[in-house]
Design a protein around this motif. Structure first.
Motif, PDB file in Angstrom:
ATOM      1  N   ASN A 247       0.845  -1.195   0.000  1.00 28.22           N
ATOM      2  CA  ASN A 247       0.000   0.000   0.000  1.00 28.22           C
ATOM      3  C   ASN A 247       0.879   1.243   0.000  1.00 28.22           C
ATOM      4  O   ASN A 247       2.100   1.158   0.179  1.00 28.22           O
ATOM      5  CB  ASN A 247      -1.028  -0.020   1.138  1.00 28.22           C
ATOM      6  CG  ASN A 247      -0.404   0.051   2.504  1.00 28.22           C
ATOM      7  OD1 ASN A 247       0.450   0.886   2.761  1.00 28.22           O
ATOM      8  ND2 ASN A 247      -0.837  -0.824   3.399  1.00 28.22           N
ATOM      9  N   LEU A 248       0.270   2.371  -0.227  1.00 32.96           N
ATOM     10  CA  LEU A 248       1.015   3.624  -0.341  1.00 32.96           C
ATOM     11  C   LEU A 248       1.791   3.964   0.926  1.00 32.96           C
ATOM     12  O   LEU A 248       2.862   4.561   0.868  1.00 32.96           O
ATOM     13  CB  LEU A 248       0.081   4.764  -0.724  1.00 32.96           C
ATOM     14  CG  LEU A 248      -0.508   4.666  -2.128  1.00 32.96           C
ATOM     15  CD1 LEU A 248      -1.572   5.737  -2.337  1.00 32.96           C
ATOM     16  CD2 LEU A 248       0.583   4.768  -3.178  1.00 32.96           C
ATOM     17  N   HIS A 249       1.272   3.551   2.081  1.00 32.01           N
ATOM     18  CA  HIS A 249       1.951   3.831   3.349  1.00 32.01           C
ATOM     19  C   HIS A 249       3.307   3.128   3.421  1.00 32.01           C
ATOM     20  O   HIS A 249       4.212   3.601   4.110  1.00 32.01           O
ATOM     21  CB  HIS A 249       1.067   3.459   4.536  1.00 32.01           C
ATOM     22  CG  HIS A 249      -0.194   4.260   4.592  1.00 32.01           C
ATOM     23  ND1 HIS A 249      -0.202   5.615   4.878  1.00 32.01           N
ATOM     24  CD2 HIS A 249      -1.472   3.917   4.357  1.00 32.01           C
ATOM     25  CE1 HIS A 249      -1.437   6.063   4.837  1.00 32.01           C
ATOM     26  NE2 HIS A 249      -2.235   5.061   4.517  1.00 32.01           N
ATOM     27  N   ASP A 250       3.454   2.000   2.695  1.00 34.87           N
ATOM     28  CA  ASP A 250       4.750   1.305   2.644  1.00 34.87           C
ATOM     29  C   ASP A 250       5.824   2.161   1.984  1.00 34.87           C
ATOM     30  O   ASP A 250       7.015   1.889   2.112  1.00 34.87           O
ATOM     31  CB  ASP A 250       4.627  -0.017   1.872  1.00 34.87           C
ATOM     32  CG  ASP A 250       3.755  -1.036   2.572  1.00 34.87           C
ATOM     33  OD1 ASP A 250       3.707  -1.036   3.817  1.00 34.87           O
ATOM     34  OD2 ASP A 250       3.117  -1.837   1.866  1.00 34.87           O
ATOM     35  N   PHE A 251       5.403   3.185   1.263  1.00 31.77           N
ATOM     36  CA  PHE A 251       6.315   4.107   0.586  1.00 31.77           C
ATOM     37  C   PHE A 251       6.343   5.473   1.270  1.00 31.77           C
ATOM     38  O   PHE A 251       6.896   6.432   0.733  1.00 31.77           O
ATOM     39  CB  PHE A 251       5.887   4.279  -0.884  1.00 31.77           C
ATOM     40  CG  PHE A 251       5.999   3.014  -1.670  1.00 31.77           C
ATOM     41  CD1 PHE A 251       7.134   2.753  -2.427  1.00 31.77           C
ATOM     42  CD2 PHE A 251       4.994   2.061  -1.636  1.00 31.77           C
ATOM     43  CE1 PHE A 251       7.258   1.578  -3.146  1.00 31.77           C
ATOM     44  CE2 PHE A 251       5.108   0.876  -2.346  1.00 31.77           C
ATOM     45  CZ  PHE A 251       6.243   0.636  -3.101  1.00 31.77           C
TER      46      PHE A 251
ATOM     47  N   LEU B 238      10.562   1.566  -1.039  1.00 34.80           N
ATOM     48  CA  LEU B 238       9.837   0.897   0.028  1.00 34.80           C
ATOM     49  C   LEU B 238      10.343   1.308   1.395  1.00 34.80           C
ATOM     50  O   LEU B 238      11.548   1.386   1.625  1.00 34.80           O
ATOM     51  CB  LEU B 238       9.959  -0.618  -0.106  1.00 34.80           C
ATOM     52  CG  LEU B 238       9.071  -1.247  -1.172  1.00 34.80           C
ATOM     53  CD1 LEU B 238       9.449  -2.712  -1.370  1.00 34.80           C
ATOM     54  CD2 LEU B 238       7.625  -1.121  -0.801  1.00 34.80           C
ATOM     55  N   ASN B 239       9.393   1.579   2.295  1.00 33.50           N
ATOM     56  CA  ASN B 239       9.707   1.897   3.690  1.00 33.50           C
ATOM     57  C   ASN B 239       9.680   0.593   4.470  1.00 33.50           C
ATOM     58  O   ASN B 239       8.622   0.097   4.808  1.00 33.50           O
ATOM     59  CB  ASN B 239       8.662   2.894   4.232  1.00 33.50           C
ATOM     60  CG  ASN B 239       8.914   3.251   5.667  1.00 33.50           C
ATOM     61  OD1 ASN B 239       9.901   2.822   6.264  1.00 33.50           O
ATOM     62  ND2 ASN B 239       8.028   4.033   6.243  1.00 33.50           N
ATOM     63  N   ASN B 240      10.836   0.031   4.710  1.00 31.65           N
ATOM     64  CA  ASN B 240      10.909  -1.270   5.386  1.00 31.65           C
ATOM     65  C   ASN B 240      10.977  -1.152   6.892  1.00 31.65           C
ATOM     66  O   ASN B 240      11.184  -2.139   7.573  1.00 31.65           O
ATOM     67  CB  ASN B 240      12.138  -2.041   4.869  1.00 31.65           C
ATOM     68  CG  ASN B 240      11.992  -2.411   3.405  1.00 31.65           C
ATOM     69  OD1 ASN B 240      10.921  -2.793   2.964  1.00 31.65           O
ATOM     70  ND2 ASN B 240      13.069  -2.278   2.656  1.00 31.65           N
ATOM     71  N   GLY B 241      10.819   0.042   7.416  1.00 31.50           N
ATOM     72  CA  GLY B 241      10.956   0.228   8.847  1.00 31.50           C
ATOM     73  C   GLY B 241       9.737   0.090   9.616  1.00 31.50           C
ATOM     74  O   GLY B 241       8.723  -0.316   9.542  1.00 31.50           O
TER      75      GLY B 241
END
Length: 145
Positions: A123-127, A142-145
């Motif tokens: 989803n967009l929140h992952d970015f 990608l926001n892997n945190g």
């Protein structure tokens, strides 16, 4: 390194993943120096789309409203009408391209390589994003945190 999140209608996902669509056409181009990663956001509008069994993935899952894959943009080609050299790789007709350009001086053809369909949509929140772009926008990946 900057990446790009690109909004696409669901009808273009399968031709990209199957290698039939090798150019994505836009009126303006990202200023990233190729190669760069392009994340594919499938728009919510239109018919809900599920792709069955593409490239050995699950039998089906919803694409609309999700980031469903990515590709590498290996180069961006600035072209002036009539665009004959690149029509076959766009899955568009010459008429489609001329209507899309709306009389603009040129269009930009992003060359697509190594498309990957995700096993699970993101989803967009992952970015780190709250909204999808109308055409494309820069993102950090990608926001892997």
């Amino acid at each position: 390194m900057k990446s790009v999140l690109l909004s696409l209608h669901s009808k273009w996902i399968e031709p990209i993943m199957l290698g039939r669509k090798v150019y994505e056409v836009r009126k303006r181009a990202p200023l990233c120096k190729p190669p760069f990663t392009v994340y594919i956001y499938c728009t919510r509008g239109g018919e809900e789309k599920y792709l069955p069994g593409i490239v050995g993935k699950r039998d089906s899952y919803k694409l609309n409203g999700n980031v469903c894959g990515e590709f590498i943009c290996t180069r961006v080609i600035k072209m002036h009408p009539p665009y004959r050299d690149k029509i076959n790789g766009t899955c568009l007709t010459a008429k489609d391209l001329c209507q899309y350009d709306g009389g603009a001086e040129c269009l930009y053809f992003m060359e697509i390589e190594n498309p990957i369909m995700y096993d699970t949509p993101k989803n967009l929140h992952d970015f780190g994003l709250d909204r999808a772009p109308m055409s494309w926008m820069y993102c950090e990946g990608l926001n892997n945190g």
